[in-house]
Motif scaffolding. Structure first.
Motif, PDB file in Angstrom:
ATOM      1  N   UNK A   1       0.847  -1.191   0.000  1.00  0.00           N
ATOM      2  CA  UNK A   1       0.000   0.000   0.000  1.00  0.00           C
ATOM      3  C   UNK A   1       0.883   1.243   0.000  1.00  0.00           C
ATOM      4  N   UNK A   2       0.698   2.083  -1.014  1.00  0.00           N
ATOM      5  CA  UNK A   2       1.499   3.305  -1.165  1.00  0.00           C
ATOM      6  C   UNK A   2       0.534   4.480  -1.269  1.00  0.00           C
ATOM      7  N   UNK A   3       0.743   5.498  -0.437  1.00  0.00           N
ATOM      8  CA  UNK A   3      -0.166   6.641  -0.373  1.00  0.00           C
ATOM      9  C   UNK A   3       0.586   7.931  -0.628  1.00  0.00           C
ATOM     10  N   UNK A   4      -0.180   8.979  -0.909  1.00  0.00           N
ATOM     11  CA  UNK A   4       0.374  10.330  -0.987  1.00  0.00           C
ATOM     12  C   UNK A   4      -0.544  11.264  -0.228  1.00  0.00           C
ATOM     13  N   UNK A   5       0.074  12.246   0.468  1.00  0.00           N
ATOM     14  CA  UNK A   5      -0.702  13.148   1.311  1.00  0.00           C
ATOM     15  C   UNK A   5       0.017  14.493   1.375  1.00  0.00           C
ATOM     16  N   UNK A   6      -0.650  15.546   0.904  1.00  0.00           N
ATOM     17  CA  UNK A   6      -0.161  16.908   1.085  1.00  0.00           C
ATOM     18  C   UNK A   6      -0.625  17.375   2.460  1.00  0.00           C
ATOM     19  N   UNK A   7       0.314  17.609   3.361  1.00  0.00           N
ATOM     20  CA  UNK A   7      -0.022  17.900   4.754  1.00  0.00           C
ATOM     21  C   UNK A   7      -0.022  19.402   5.057  1.00  0.00           C
ATOM     22  N   UNK A   8      -0.020  20.222   4.032  1.00  0.00           N
ATOM     23  CA  UNK A   8      -0.249  21.661   4.111  1.00  0.00           C
ATOM     24  C   UNK A   8       0.655  22.365   5.122  1.00  0.00           C
TER      25      UNK A   8
ATOM     26  N   UNK B   1      -5.980  12.741   0.776  1.00  0.00           N
ATOM     27  CA  UNK B   1      -4.956  11.744   0.472  1.00  0.00           C
ATOM     28  C   UNK B   1      -5.515  10.664  -0.445  1.00  0.00           C
ATOM     29  N   UNK B   2      -4.639   9.842  -0.948  1.00  0.00           N
ATOM     30  CA  UNK B   2      -5.051   8.716  -1.789  1.00  0.00           C
ATOM     31  C   UNK B   2      -4.056   7.580  -1.612  1.00  0.00           C
TER      32      UNK B   2
END
Length: 604
Positions: A302-309, A597-598
């Motif tokens: 499982x690989x995710x991406x998240x812009x945490x601002x 996120x995704x």
């Protein structure tokens, strides 16, 4: 940001704009003349965007329909109750009094002497349209009081045209309000309008504004929003709502303003045409809930991406805790998380600090406290002040990974200025540095984040992950620009950045045709954009947002448009990816970040 908006930059700052002296400097007027022409309001407005009387002193009569009595953009709206019967000429106008509270009230019929001005919110160079207004208004007489207000024009699917705007300079063209939506709205500038039973498509924000749709069937998402799916279809039913009543609801996407929301139609550079509500509909909550994805199986990576601002240790602990809950609960603790907008250890302080160990440690501690794994991290500190974002913040991309599930292949040598290359032989690719930055010396990355490539192992197989945060949409003209189609100048640099990553992926695949590659992050552009075409060309990469049903293609909500800015792409060797955008932020007034996120689950 169609965002214009930048990523991470919120585009809802109308109040800030109104409370600055920029209002006066952005108003282009000619010197006031001694004489004054007596006109009707429709004659003053005329059938184009710019009044033929711009810069002249006039006398007009109308009924006051609303008063704005706070801030530095005070004033009142007046409307000719009879009008001239021409749908192309507005019957209303705003009289700007600055910091002076107007000495009139709704229902008064007044005669006003003032100068006609064309005000460009944000300045003429921003590319937006102008607002025809009266400046320095003097009420010469109040003819009567307690007059009924003119009936509002109803904004709905029947009244708003499907076509957005003609091509070319809109100021040079006569208005065609039955043909183009932007002409329709412009023809109502300053007039009373109404939306009824309007669904919220952009959540309320700190500036007491939200977006509704007057066209409930226009490109709907399953969760109540409106999808932005093409440059040719900016969604004509979106309307911003603010309030002159002193109260404002807290609303999420999918909520409904029941009953009538009524007020004069205004225009600003943070969303375009706006109902300044004197009557605000009652909020009916839709009850939208944050999504939760499934956990990966034993054989799934499982690989995710998240812009945490703009995350840094000066943020409240609550933000770390909410981001951690998002990763642990809503993303089900992915094996690898690519993070965007990690700031240095003292945030916006511009003092030369570029390290981010405290930022990562605080987030990892919050994740373990939320019941998640003890993640490790990998990243490379940027050169001070070279990667854009908030001045002094030194944002960068980086990786979290769960060492109980995946390995990271560390190869020393990756620095902020050293370019990673593809090594290996005999059909097996490897990175020269791991982690390593992709060609950081290229002009493509000027004042922008450099991509980070990492070499991971999962159950004996190598997976290359490339984290990205392309440059923002700052500087682009708004969707409602006065020249159509609007200029999107920021695309030039993103195209160069996409070309750099494309070339690196091709190098990996040239050495190992079946290399397992995941490219992901905040690309600040749409699935249908040239940026994505450039990124994928000749690589076989699949942009996973584009594989979703049209109504589910969004990771960000900007000015009522649900849109894709964040992406995960997979190489051909990663077959049958299971992909999910996890909506936990963008649709809500209360957000841990402005991006959703995704995650993708693959079997390498």
């Amino acid at each position: 940001m169609g965002s214009p908006q930048p990523s991470g930059s919120r585009f809802g700052l109308l109040t800030a704009a109104l409370l600055t002296g920029a209002l006066a400097t952005a108003t282009l007027v000619a010197p006031q003349t001694a004489s004054a022409a007596t006109l009707t309001i429709p004659a003053l407005q005329g059938g184009k965007r710019v009044s033929a009387y711009n810069g002249q002193t006039v006398v007009v009569t109308g009924v006051v329909t609303a008063v704005r009595s706070t801030g530095s953009a005070r004033g009142f709206w007046i409307q000719d109750p009879a009008g001239d019967g021409d749908p192309a000429t507005s019957d209303g106008i705003f009289a700007f009094t600055g910091t002076t509270t107007p000495s009139t009230k709704a229902g008064n019929k007044v005669t006003v002497r003032a100068r006609v001005s064309e005000y460009y919110p944000g300045g003429s160079a921003a590319g937006g349209q102008s607002l025809t207004e009266l400046t320095g208004p003097a009420i010469q007489s109040t003819l009567s009081t307690g007059n009924p207000l003119p009936a509002p024009v109803v904004l709905d699917a029947a009244s708003i045209p499907a076509a957005y705007a003609p091509a070319g300079s809109l100021e040079a063209l006569p208005l065609q309000p039955t043909v183009y939506a932007q002409d329709f709205f412009e023809s109502l500038e300053g007039m009373r309008v109404q939306v009824a039973g309007a669904r919220v498509v952009g959540a309320s924000d700190a500036y007491d504004e939200l977006f509704v749709t007057a066209k409930p069937d226009e490109n709907p998402t399953p969760r109540g929003g409106t999808v932005y799916g093409s440059y040719a279809a900016p969604n004509t039913g979106r309307v911003k709502v603010m309030s002159l009543t002193g109260s404002f609801p807290t609303a999420d996407v999918g909520d409904v303003l029941t009953g009538a929301t009524t007020g004069p139609l205004d225009y600003d550079n943070f969303g375009g045409y706006t109902v300044q509500a004197t009557t605000l509909g009652t909020l009916a909550a839709h009850g939208l809930a944050p999504e939760t994805t499934r956990a990966q199986g034993a054989g799934e990576l499982a690989v995710a991406t998240y812009n945490v601002e703009n995350l840094d240790p000066t943020d409240p602990q609550e933000k770390f805790d909410r981001l951690a809950a998002g990763i642990v609960t809503h993303l089900a603790s992915p094996d690898i998380v690519a993070l965007e907008e990690i700031q240095d250890d003292d945030g916006a302080a511009d003092d030369g600090v570029v390290t981010a160990g405290r930022t990562y440690a605080q987030l990892i501690d919050a994740i373990t406290a939320a019941g998640g794994p003890a993640y490790s991290y990998r990243q490379i500190d940027p050169v001070d002040g070279q990667d854009g974002g908030e001045p002094g913040g030194n944002i960068r991309v980086g990786f979290l990974y769960n060492p109980a599930r995946v390995g990271f292949t560390d190869r020393p040598g990756g620095t902020s200025t050293a370019a990673v290359s593809v090594a290996g032989g005999n059909g097996t690719a490897a990175l020269s540095f791991s982690p390593g930055r992709i060609n950081p010396g290229s002009a493509a990355w000027n004042s922008s984040r450099k991509p980070l490539a990492g070499e991971f192992t999962f159950q004996g197989r190598t997976v290359f992950v490339i984290a990205n945060h392309f440059n923002s949409k700052g500087g682009d003209q708004p969707l409602d620009a006065r020249v159509q189609p609007p200029a999107r100048s920021s695309e030039t640099q993103r195209a160069q950045q996409a070309g750099q990553v494309n070339a690196f992926v091709k190098q990996l695949l040239a050495v190992q045709a079946d290399a397992r590659v995941i490219v992901l992050g905040d690309l600040n552009d749409y699935e249908f954009s040239g940026t994505l075409s450039t990124l994928t060309a000749g690589t076989g990469l699949t942009d996973l947002p584009a594989t979703l049903p049209a109504g589910e293609r969004y990771t960000y909500v900007y000015q009522g448009n649900s849109q894709v800015l964040d992406h995960i792409l997979t190489s051909p060797a990663l077959t049958a990816p299971d992909y999910d955008v996890v909506h936990v932020n963008a649709e809500f007034s209360d957000q841990a970040s402005d991006h959703d996120p995704q995650v993708v689950r693959v079997r390498p």
